[in-house]
Write a protein that holds these residues in place. Sequence first.
Motif, PDB file in Angstrom:
ATOM      1  N   ASP A   1       0.857  -1.179   0.000  1.00 43.42           N
ATOM      2  CA  ASP A   1       0.000   0.000   0.000  1.00 43.42           C
ATOM      3  C   ASP A   1       0.894   1.229   0.000  1.00 43.42           C
ATOM      4  OD1 ASP A   1      -2.396  -1.310  -0.037  1.00 43.42           O
ATOM      5  OD2 ASP A   1      -2.713  -1.220   2.121  1.00 43.42           O
ATOM      6  N   TYR A   2       0.849   1.970  -1.092  1.00 47.84           N
ATOM      7  CA  TYR A   2       1.725   3.120  -1.245  1.00 47.84           C
ATOM      8  C   TYR A   2       1.002   4.406  -0.869  1.00 47.84           C
ATOM      9  CZ  TYR A   2       4.406  -0.242  -4.013  1.00 47.84           C
ATOM     10  OH  TYR A   2       5.098  -1.345  -4.447  1.00 47.84           O
TER      11      TYR A   2
ATOM     12  N   ASN B   1       0.741   7.014  -2.765  1.00 47.44           N
ATOM     13  CA  ASN B   1      -0.078   7.194  -3.963  1.00 47.44           C
ATOM     14  C   ASN B   1       0.606   6.451  -5.103  1.00 47.44           C
ATOM     15  OD1 ASN B   1       1.794   9.064  -5.367  1.00 47.44           O
ATOM     16  ND2 ASN B   1       1.175  10.523  -3.784  1.00 47.44           N
ATOM     17  N   ALA B   2      -0.065   6.383  -6.222  1.00 52.29           N
ATOM     18  CA  ALA B   2       0.446   5.579  -7.339  1.00 52.29           C
ATOM     19  C   ALA B   2       1.748   6.120  -7.899  1.00 52.29           C
ATOM     20  CB  ALA B   2      -0.607   5.520  -8.456  1.00 52.29           C
TER      21      ALA B   2
ATOM     22  N   ARG C   1      -1.101  19.446  -3.988  1.00 52.04           N
ATOM     23  CA  ARG C   1      -1.633  18.171  -4.463  1.00 52.04           C
ATOM     24  C   ARG C   1      -1.926  17.315  -3.226  1.00 52.04           C
ATOM     25  NH1 ARG C   1      -1.672  21.411  -8.048  1.00 52.04           N
ATOM     26  NH2 ARG C   1      -0.437  21.336  -9.959  1.00 52.04           N
ATOM     27  N   GLY C   2      -3.061  16.635  -3.227  1.00 52.34           N
ATOM     28  CA  GLY C   2      -3.420  15.844  -2.072  1.00 52.34           C
ATOM     29  C   GLY C   2      -4.502  16.534  -1.265  1.00 52.34           C
TER      30      GLY C   2
ATOM     31  N   PHE D   1      -2.195  13.767   1.099  1.00 53.61           N
ATOM     32  CA  PHE D   1      -2.006  12.333   1.145  1.00 53.61           C
ATOM     33  C   PHE D   1      -1.715  11.938   2.595  1.00 53.61           C
ATOM     34  CE2 PHE D   1      -0.502  13.812  -3.043  1.00 53.61           C
ATOM     35  CZ  PHE D   1      -1.394  13.130  -3.864  1.00 53.61           C
TER      36      PHE D   1
ATOM     37  N   ARG E   1       0.673  14.643 -10.441  1.00 58.75           N
ATOM     38  CA  ARG E   1      -0.281  14.580  -9.343  1.00 58.75           C
ATOM     39  C   ARG E   1       0.440  14.365  -8.015  1.00 58.75           C
ATOM     40  NH1 ARG E   1      -2.597  10.094  -6.895  1.00 58.75           N
ATOM     41  NH2 ARG E   1      -4.570  10.488  -5.795  1.00 58.75           N
ATOM     42  N   ALA E   2       1.614  13.732  -8.051  1.00 57.00           N
ATOM     43  CA  ALA E   2       2.372  13.472  -6.831  1.00 57.00           C
ATOM     44  C   ALA E   2       3.152  14.680  -6.352  1.00 57.00           C
ATOM     45  CB  ALA E   2       3.335  12.299  -7.060  1.00 57.00           C
TER      46      ALA E   2
ATOM     47  N   TYR F   1       6.522  13.394   3.549  1.00 53.70           N
ATOM     48  CA  TYR F   1       6.076  12.992   2.215  1.00 53.70           C
ATOM     49  C   TYR F   1       7.230  13.035   1.216  1.00 53.70           C
ATOM     50  CZ  TYR F   1       3.446  13.076  -2.177  1.00 53.70           C
ATOM     51  OH  TYR F   1       2.970  12.797  -3.439  1.00 53.70           O
TER      52      TYR F   1
ATOM     53  N   THR G   1       5.442   8.688 -12.935  1.00 54.92           N
ATOM     54  CA  THR G   1       4.260   9.222 -13.614  1.00 54.92           C
ATOM     55  C   THR G   1       4.204   8.839 -15.076  1.00 54.92           C
ATOM     56  OG1 THR G   1       5.450  11.264 -14.110  1.00 54.92           O
ATOM     57  CG2 THR G   1       4.199  11.198 -12.057  1.00 54.92           C
TER      58      THR G   1
END
Length: 568
Positions: free
Chosen positions: A30-31, A33-34, A366-367, A369, A394-395, A430, A447
């Motif tokens: 489980d990250y 985000n992608a 962004r986020g 997260f 997006r990251a 992060y 990405t």
Amino acid sequence: MKSSQTRFRSIVVWTAIIAPMVAGTLSAQDYVNAGLPWHEAVLDSQGRLLAWYQPEKNLGYDKFLRLDWDFLEHKVPIEGNTGLKVYLVNSVFDPETLQGIKSKTDIQHDPAGFNAHMMDLLVGWYAYSGDEEARPLVRDMLDYQLAHGTTPKDWNWAGIPFATSCDDALEYGGCIRDLPRDSSGSFTSGIHGGIETDKVGELGLGYVLFYEMTGERKYLDAGLKCGEALAKHIRPGDGTHTPWPYRLNARNGEVINGEEFGGMMVASVRLFDELLRLGAGDAEGFRKARDLAWNWILHNQLTGPARDRWTGYYEDVEKDTENVNDLSPMMTAYYILSRDDPATVDPDWREHVGHLLDWDREVLGRGPFFGAWAIDEQQRPSLPAHVGPGCCSRAGLPCRSAGWGAINAMYYEKTRDGTARENAFRSLNYATYFAASDGKIACCGFTGLANPYWFEDGYADAGRSFIWAMGAIPDFGPVGQDHLLRSSSVVQKVTYANRKVEYRTFDKEGTEVLRLSFKPTRILAGGTDLTERSSLKEDGFTTRALQGGDYVVRVHHSRSNEVVVAGT
């Protein structure tokens, strides 16, 4: 950078004591985000993000910095047939071969900005680590720029650094943006000699700081030439003209493609401040130029007709008067917050810095997260944050996320704003997730972009922000270790031993912040004992105990630059 890629307010107090009790992980794979598939997300008991590496010992930022420097010092290869390290002739590297990525239409090298940010990083990292391999590495960068990336002495802008070069080019000065392209779309045609004026200020300061670290006059002379050129060419500026045009033909001073507005104006203010502090060069001319430039920022970008118009900085972005970035406003905030009393440069600093932090998050956030805001690099504010064209993913980016975190940390230090502390902690945590365990740090996460590994973004800019943050909030530093986290004067030499730290600063007078695994029993400056005090209005030191046995120690000395911190 990267135009080619389409370009809570709740307070959680984190300490070394409670960290082991609340740290945990999600399910395997489980990250966060992608875009960040290198490490599983590590969360506290409230589901908020921690750094991926040993957060119970506060080692996440330290790990990022060590991966950063180990890669630069030991893993970067020689580029092709140039005989030079890849970072001397390329801005981007291939993750498999570690060789530079070439493109005639999308990428060029960005030596001046990269070298300047590497110097900021070196100043903090060497004091923090005592790494004796770091200084020669940065010396090679600066020496190569001086020998192969400096404008001729008979040009209109003489003796100053080129901002760009073509990939693999042994001589800098080509491939600046906004020039006519040939039929293949290549921007390698056109003038040789384009400059970006803000990089003159950035690297000029870098030269001066290296002089302070080494005592070698040639670097001060190089910084003086930058200051002299900027002072000679400054203009009043207004809502549509910055104090210097952004892009110029250094040979004759002509503005390239109407780039009358743009760039990081505060970079030159920082250079003038340091030259004035040293008493080097034309003090009257430097003071006049510094005041003109800073007052323009105060009355145009912080308030007035150009408010929040933070356009122009990244070398590979063509003229775009709507595209804003976050590096210029965050470095403006850094300049304000790095004063002992920010009100000496900006009476409304609380409002201005708070606005810049909020604006940055609103436009480029962004986020979040798991409670951590990621920050992206560029965006047209007329478009929603999740809509292009923006840069870069997006990251977000590690450099800009850590940069926003560092400014929040510095804002907390001055104001005790608990939300700023929380924002700093989560965004810095992060940013650690962009660094893989092999030392490759991606600028924009995974990405699908063709060019995700930039030396400037992953290494120079990101690394310096972790140092700045720990200097502002020593509680973020590693548990059970000894580090000099911040010094008001450049540290020329530091030695770490068992329950002992010895260091020498450039100036006789200075103030340092250390996080130590022991309580000092004796601190000497020039062989004279300093007294433990409740404040640092006089020579002496203060101590603050941290849970777990560590201490935050602040030292002030005015009669000697040789300091010894010792415990029994």
